[in-house]
Scaffold this motif. Structure first.
Motif, mmCIF file in Angstrom:
data_model
loop_
_atom_site.group_PDB
_atom_site.id
_atom_site.type_symbol
_atom_site.label_atom_id
_atom_site.label_comp_id
_atom_site.label_asym_id
_atom_site.label_seq_id
_atom_site.Cartn_x
_atom_site.Cartn_y
_atom_site.Cartn_z
ATOM 1 N N ARG A 134 -5.661 7.629 2.133
ATOM 2 C CA ARG A 134 -7.037 7.860 1.681
ATOM 3 C C ARG A 134 -7.824 9.088 2.290
ATOM 4 N N PRO A 151 0.978 -1.370 0.078
ATOM 5 C CA PRO A 151 -0.154 -0.004 0.056
ATOM 6 C C PRO A 151 0.774 1.494 -0.034
ATOM 7 N N GLU A 186 -4.806 4.048 5.239
ATOM 8 C CA GLU A 186 -6.094 5.019 5.719
ATOM 9 C C GLU A 186 -5.616 6.349 5.823
ATOM 10 N N HIS A 222 -8.590 -4.906 -0.241
ATOM 11 C CA HIS A 222 -8.654 -4.541 -1.626
ATOM 12 C C HIS A 222 -8.250 -3.072 -1.805
ATOM 13 N N SER A 223 -7.552 -2.620 -0.589
ATOM 14 C CA SER A 223 -6.917 -1.057 -0.867
ATOM 15 C C SER A 223 -5.641 -0.907 -1.363
ATOM 16 N N ARG A 224 -5.203 -0.194 -2.083
ATOM 17 C CA ARG A 224 -3.726 0.091 -2.466
ATOM 18 C C ARG A 224 -3.391 1.323 -1.782
ATOM 19 N N TRP A 225 -4.138 1.960 -0.869
ATOM 20 C CA TRP A 225 -3.542 3.061 0.123
ATOM 21 C C TRP A 225 -3.632 2.864 1.448
ATOM 22 N N THR A 277 -4.837 -0.366 6.937
ATOM 23 C CA THR A 277 -5.173 -1.021 5.825
ATOM 24 C C THR A 277 -6.886 -1.358 5.767
ATOM 25 N N ARG A 278 -7.107 -1.705 4.637
ATOM 26 C CA ARG A 278 -8.551 -2.239 4.557
ATOM 27 C C ARG A 278 -8.609 -3.001 3.241
#
Length: 378
Positions: A82, A32, A79, A74-77, A71-72
């Motif tokens: 984001r 991420p 939090e 399927h996220s590439r960033w 993280t969350r």
């Protein structure tokens, strides 16, 4: 910049059933992106573990651990990144937000910025004390909705897909704290406000008050404009002198200035058409709408475009009765009501006000003023 990290927790909770598990299935790397530091891009190398779900009835057999606040799925960033991009999107929206993100080293498209905004939760809006109700056009002349605004903070608090009284009543019924509703005089808004918020005081908003006052004043002045007209010298005394152009027309809308402007625009449009230009290109060159260009191009003569008050020789329902009115005036009948009653059986379908206005216009040149049963009320 690369940062290696891993979780030291003993286990993780299943994302479906919520059961804790410490039985590791496997592990993998996630990359991420984080907020840039010192103008350099930051990428985390996270060692993420996958666990077996201990609940037999759970459909998910394995699940990956998530690091709270970092993280969350399927996220590439991260939090933090984001939330930073969402703040930029709230301030600048799509294209401008994407350009600003590139300044501090994050490559993102305008569509991604808008998706971040769509994913944000709806803010909690307190119940307004004074709410303004008006309509908005999703498609002018066809599709209308209702917009509701907090009058004290001047911020929109609701949008309804239509302007039905039932929709407004349902929205107001869910907010019993409303004390005042500001609206226009539309009957469906009145019915909705009465049904949905019977405890609220209904008032006209400031804009509609001023607009209605302006319309009423304009109608009053137009109705009694003869009372305000300054008497001009007798034309018979100056018959040998040429009549100035400004005295030929009683209304400024009938002056040659507007007619000459139409003639010039008509000639310009037809000259461009003969030169091979399309109507779309003519509109861009002359800064005209497509409808204006079409009306000028379709008119064979500029005089065909003179409508309404621009027409100098308009016909009136009173024209055929003017000789009779002139004869009655010469006989000494200066009461406008009497000749009006006499020409109605002769086929006149106009109003009494038109007869009175005609006699008032001709009164300065006849030497006497007409009498009337009606007087303007100010």
């Amino acid at each position: 910049m690369r940062i290696d990290a891993c979780s030291t927790a003993a286990g993780a909770a299943c994302s479906d059933c919520g059961r804790e598990s410490s039985r590791v299935h496997s592990s993998y790397l996630r990359f991420p992106a984080d907020v840039p530091s010192g103008g350099r891009r930051v990428v985390l190398h996270l060692r993420v573990r996958r666990f077996f779900c201990p609940e037999p009835s759970c459909e998910r057999r394995t699940f990956a651990e998530q690091m709270a606040g970092l993280t969350r799925r399927h996220s590439r960033w991260t939090e933090r990144l984001r939330s930073t991009l969402a703040a930029v999107g709230l301030a600048l929206a799509g294209r401008a937000g994407a350009r600003m993100a590139q300044v501090f080293g994050v490559s993102i498209s305008r569509s991604a910025v808008l998706r971040l905004l769509d994913a944000l939760p709806e803010p909690e809006v307190p119940t307004p004390r004074v709410v303004g109700v008006d309509e908005y056009a999703a498609r002018k002349g066809r599709v209308y909705g209702t917009v509701l605004v907090d009058v004290e903070t001047r911020r929109p608090v609701g949008l309804l897909p239509d302007r039905e009284a039932s929709s407004l009543a349902a929205w107001l019924a869910k907010r019993p704290g409303i004390e005042v509703t500001c609206r226009d005089r539309a009957p469906f808004f009145a019915e909705g406000a009465t049904a949905g918020a019977p405890q609220a005081v209904q008032a006209a908003d400031r804009w509609h008050l001023w607009n209605n006052l302006g319309d009423a004043a304009e109608r009053a002045v137009a109705r009694h404009r003869q009372c305000l007209r300054v008497l001009v010298p007798d034309r018979e005394e100056n018959a040998d002198e040429p009549t100035p152009p400004e005295e030929e027309a009683h209304s400024p809308w009938r002056s040659d200035r507007f007619a000459n402007r139409i003639r010039a625009r008509h000639a310009t449009v037809h000259a461009l058409l003969e030169a091979g230009h399309s109507r779309r290109s003519i509109g861009r060159q002359l800064h005209m709408t497509h409808r204006t260009v079409k009306s000028l191009a379709d008119a064979a003569r500029p005089e065909d475009l003179f409508r309404g008050q621009w027409q100098h020789n308009r016909t009136s329902v009173l024209d055929e009765h003017k000789p009779y009115l002139d004869g009655r005036w010469d006989e000494g009948c200066t009461n406008a009501w009497t000749p009006w009653e006499e020409i109605v059986p002769l086929g006149y379908r106009g109003s009494y006000g038109r007869v009175s206005a005609y006699l008032w216009e001709s009164a300065p040149h006849r030497g006497r003023s007409p009498h009337s049963h009606r007087h303007p009320a100010w």
